[in-house]
Design a protein around this motif. Structure first.
Motif, PDB file in Angstrom:
ATOM      1  N   PHE A 243      16.750  11.074  -0.441  1.00 28.56           N
ATOM      2  CA  PHE A 243      15.488  10.388  -0.721  1.00 28.56           C
ATOM      3  C   PHE A 243      14.643  11.195  -1.706  1.00 28.56           C
ATOM      4  CE2 PHE A 243      10.987   9.705   0.242  1.00 28.56           C
ATOM      5  CZ  PHE A 243      10.888   8.346   0.023  1.00 28.56           C
ATOM      6  N   PHE A 244      14.548  12.496  -1.479  1.00 34.33           N
ATOM      7  CA  PHE A 244      13.774  13.342  -2.386  1.00 34.33           C
ATOM      8  C   PHE A 244      14.347  13.293  -3.804  1.00 34.33           C
ATOM      9  CE2 PHE A 244      13.381  17.483  -4.504  1.00 34.33           C
ATOM     10  CZ  PHE A 244      12.007  17.591  -4.603  1.00 34.33           C
ATOM     11  N   ILE A 303       5.246   3.172 -11.820  1.00 34.90           N
ATOM     12  CA  ILE A 303       5.898   4.270 -11.104  1.00 34.90           C
ATOM     13  C   ILE A 303       5.307   4.406  -9.700  1.00 34.90           C
ATOM     14  CG2 ILE A 303       6.166   6.781 -11.042  1.00 34.90           C
ATOM     15  CD1 ILE A 303       6.434   6.749 -14.058  1.00 34.90           C
ATOM     16  N   GLY A 304       3.991   4.258  -9.591  1.00 38.36           N
ATOM     17  CA  GLY A 304       3.358   4.321  -8.282  1.00 38.36           C
ATOM     18  C   GLY A 304       3.853   3.212  -7.360  1.00 38.36           C
ATOM     19  N   ILE A 305       4.001   1.993  -7.891  1.00 36.36           N
ATOM     20  CA  ILE A 305       4.493   0.872  -7.081  1.00 36.36           C
ATOM     21  C   ILE A 305       5.941   1.119  -6.661  1.00 36.36           C
ATOM     22  CG2 ILE A 305       5.077  -1.577  -7.136  1.00 36.36           C
ATOM     23  CD1 ILE A 305       2.667  -1.981  -8.977  1.00 36.36           C
ATOM     24  N   TYR A 306       6.770   1.563  -7.616  1.00 37.28           N
ATOM     25  CA  TYR A 306       8.175   1.832  -7.311  1.00 37.28           C
ATOM     26  C   TYR A 306       8.307   2.914  -6.245  1.00 37.28           C
ATOM     27  CZ  TYR A 306      12.997   3.373  -8.004  1.00 37.28           C
ATOM     28  OH  TYR A 306      14.305   3.739  -7.813  1.00 37.28           O
ATOM     29  N   THR A 307       7.551   3.995  -6.384  1.00 36.14           N
ATOM     30  CA  THR A 307       7.594   5.069  -5.394  1.00 36.14           C
ATOM     31  C   THR A 307       7.087   4.591  -4.040  1.00 36.14           C
ATOM     32  OG1 THR A 307       7.187   6.649  -7.185  1.00 36.14           O
ATOM     33  CG2 THR A 307       6.889   7.441  -4.928  1.00 36.14           C
ATOM     34  N   GLY A 308       6.051   3.766  -4.044  1.00 39.90           N
ATOM     35  CA  GLY A 308       5.547   3.221  -2.787  1.00 39.90           C
ATOM     36  C   GLY A 308       6.578   2.354  -2.079  1.00 39.90           C
ATOM     37  N   THR A 313      10.686   1.745   2.386  1.00 37.40           N
ATOM     38  CA  THR A 313      12.059   1.565   2.880  1.00 37.40           C
ATOM     39  C   THR A 313      12.615   2.821   3.538  1.00 37.40           C
ATOM     40  OG1 THR A 313      13.024   2.236   0.751  1.00 37.40           O
ATOM     41  CG2 THR A 313      12.478  -0.094   1.035  1.00 37.40           C
ATOM     42  N   LYS A 314      11.887   3.901   3.478  1.00 33.18           N
ATOM     43  CA  LYS A 314      12.381   5.184   3.984  1.00 33.18           C
ATOM     44  C   LYS A 314      12.747   5.125   5.455  1.00 33.18           C
ATOM     45  CE  LYS A 314      10.920  10.017   4.487  1.00 33.18           C
ATOM     46  NZ  LYS A 314       9.814  10.992   4.253  1.00 33.18           N
ATOM     47  N   TRP A 317      16.478   3.929   6.434  1.00 32.55           N
ATOM     48  CA  TRP A 317      17.751   4.579   6.118  1.00 32.55           C
ATOM     49  C   TRP A 317      17.680   6.101   6.067  1.00 32.55           C
ATOM     50  CZ3 TRP A 317      18.260   7.349   1.456  1.00 32.55           C
ATOM     51  CH2 TRP A 317      17.223   7.179   0.535  1.00 32.55           C
ATOM     52  N   VAL A 318      16.497   6.677   6.130  1.00 30.25           N
ATOM     53  CA  VAL A 318      16.363   8.127   6.089  1.00 30.25           C
ATOM     54  C   VAL A 318      16.333   8.676   7.511  1.00 30.25           C
ATOM     55  CG1 VAL A 318      14.949  10.076   5.350  1.00 30.25           C
ATOM     56  CG2 VAL A 318      15.191   8.075   3.871  1.00 30.25           C
ATOM     57  N   TYR A 319      17.205   9.616   7.795  1.00 37.60           N
ATOM     58  CA  TYR A 319      17.311  10.209   9.136  1.00 37.60           C
ATOM     59  C   TYR A 319      16.098  11.083   9.413  1.00 37.60           C
ATOM     60  CZ  TYR A 319      18.978  13.161  12.954  1.00 37.60           C
ATOM     61  OH  TYR A 319      19.082  13.829  14.139  1.00 37.60           O
ATOM     62  N   ASP A 320      15.482  10.882  10.556  1.00 40.10           N
ATOM     63  CA  ASP A 320      14.312  11.645  10.964  1.00 40.10           C
ATOM     64  C   ASP A 320      14.630  12.323  12.292  1.00 40.10           C
ATOM     65  OD1 ASP A 320      11.887  12.792  11.389  1.00 40.10           O
ATOM     66  OD2 ASP A 320      10.743  10.918  11.536  1.00 40.10           O
ATOM     67  N   GLU A 321      14.614  13.644  12.289  1.00 36.92           N
ATOM     68  CA  GLU A 321      14.954  14.396  13.501  1.00 36.92           C
ATOM     69  C   GLU A 321      13.948  14.151  14.619  1.00 36.92           C
ATOM     70  OE1 GLU A 321      15.338  18.461  12.557  1.00 36.92           O
ATOM     71  OE2 GLU A 321      17.124  18.230  11.304  1.00 36.92           O
ATOM     72  N   GLU A 322      12.688  13.859  14.259  1.00 37.04           N
ATOM     73  CA  GLU A 322      11.662  13.678  15.273  1.00 37.04           C
ATOM     74  C   GLU A 322      11.697  12.294  15.894  1.00 37.04           C
ATOM     75  OE1 GLU A 322       7.966  14.563  13.453  1.00 37.04           O
ATOM     76  OE2 GLU A 322       8.426  16.695  13.135  1.00 37.04           O
TER      77      GLU A 322
END
Length: 323
Positions: A243-244, A303-308, A313-314, A317-322
């Protein structure tokens, strides 16, 4: 006593009370500067000054210029929303350059991340020459944005360049003009962008080393093969790093400039005209600086809209340990 008083009044001897006043004032100043809040303000003052003078003020001026007719030389003339009206209704190059830029960014970024991850997996094992390979693969990321590499890339894909000569070694004799063809020109720039995967590769490599080996050992005991381990362990734990890299490399793709400006200049027929190159031409070639500032703010908004959207969507699909 009278003589001593006379000498003191005439300035023949130092006046202790005046010296005491100086020492006391210096002491108060030192104590004042030693206060935590004051020390913080003094130490951060250079950064604050630079932030205001070189970021906030230029941003404010550029936003003002978007509502003016400004040619850099003369005084800006306020015209309201005319620049934006022209951009969205009367400027076909705006839409074409925007489409080319989005195509470039959305194709080159995933390919770059895939190659970066594959190379990181290959370099994960330590060896005597692993440091050399890491430096060698990272080198294109340092040189890739330079003018010299762009000129070299342009020569490679010329009709008599290295690429056509290399194809001749395999029996494919051609004088194909890669940069002069509307279908292939943009792909030469995409290949150059993919070649610069070194920074993402190092980030992936650092993240791979943080994955506990106990997870792979437990998976092996349960009978999981390497492919299953990659999909069930490696890839989920790498999703924060993916993601980063996706966000950072996408932004770099939207802001690409050197490749187009040096190699193709937007040719043929503006099929490789990047948005930043078009903004540069409007601002400093045609001297429409007000219109160029409006283009810059629109790209910033996009770019701000795309990043938002990516951040929205994070959680899917992004794994979060917490979690």
């Amino acid at each position: 006593m009278a003589i001593q008083a006379t000498v003191t009044q005439s300035g023949g001897m130092p006046n202790p009370p005046q010296s005491g006043v100086k020492f006391r004032s210096h002491g108060r100043l030192i104590r004042f500067l030693q206060k935590e809040k004051v020390a913080g303000v003094v130490c951060s003052a250079p950064f604050i000054f630079g932030f205001l003078m070189f970021l906030v003020v230029p941003l404010a001026l550029s936003l003002y210029y978007t509502f003016t007719d400004y040619n850099i030389i003369g005084e800006p003339r306020f015209i309201g929303l005319d620049n934006y009206i022209r951009m969205f209704t009367k400027d076909p190059l705006f839409w074409q350059s925007l489409g080319v830029t989005f195509f470039f960014a959305l194709i080159s970024t995933p390919l770059r991340l895939i190659f970066a991850l594959l190379v990181a997996l290959l370099l994960l094992r330590n060896s005597k020459i692993s440091g050399f390979y890491r430096a060698a693969f990272y080198l294109p990321s340092i040189l890739g944005g330079s003018v010299a590499v762009a000129i070299l890339w342009k020569q490679m894909f010329a009709a008599d360049g290295v690429v056509n000569k290399a194809l001749g070694l395999f029996g494919i004799h051609t004088q194909f003009a890669w940069l002069g063809n509307e279908s292939s020109a943009i792909w030469t720039l995409i290949i150059l962008a993919v070649w610069q995967f070194g920074s993402s590769m190092l980030i992936f490599l650092a993240s791979l080393k943080q994955i506990p080996s106990e997870l792979y050992e437990a998976a092996s005991v349960d009978g999981a093969n390497k492919w299953s381990q990659f999909w069930k362990i490696t890839l989920p734990l790498l999703t924060p790093t993916i993601f980063f890299n996706l966000v950072m490399q996408s932004i770099n793709g939207f802001l690409a400039f050197t490749q187009c400006y040096i190699i193709t200049q937007g040719k043929p027929r503006n099929t490789t005209l990047f948005f930043m190159v078009y903004m540069y031409d409007e601002s400093f070639t045609r001297y429409h600086a007000g219109y160029g500032a409006a283009l810059a703010w629109v790209m910033l908004l996009l770019i701000g809209i795309y990043t938002g959207v990516l951040f929205l969507t994070k959680r899917f699909w992004v794994y979060d340990e917490e979690a």
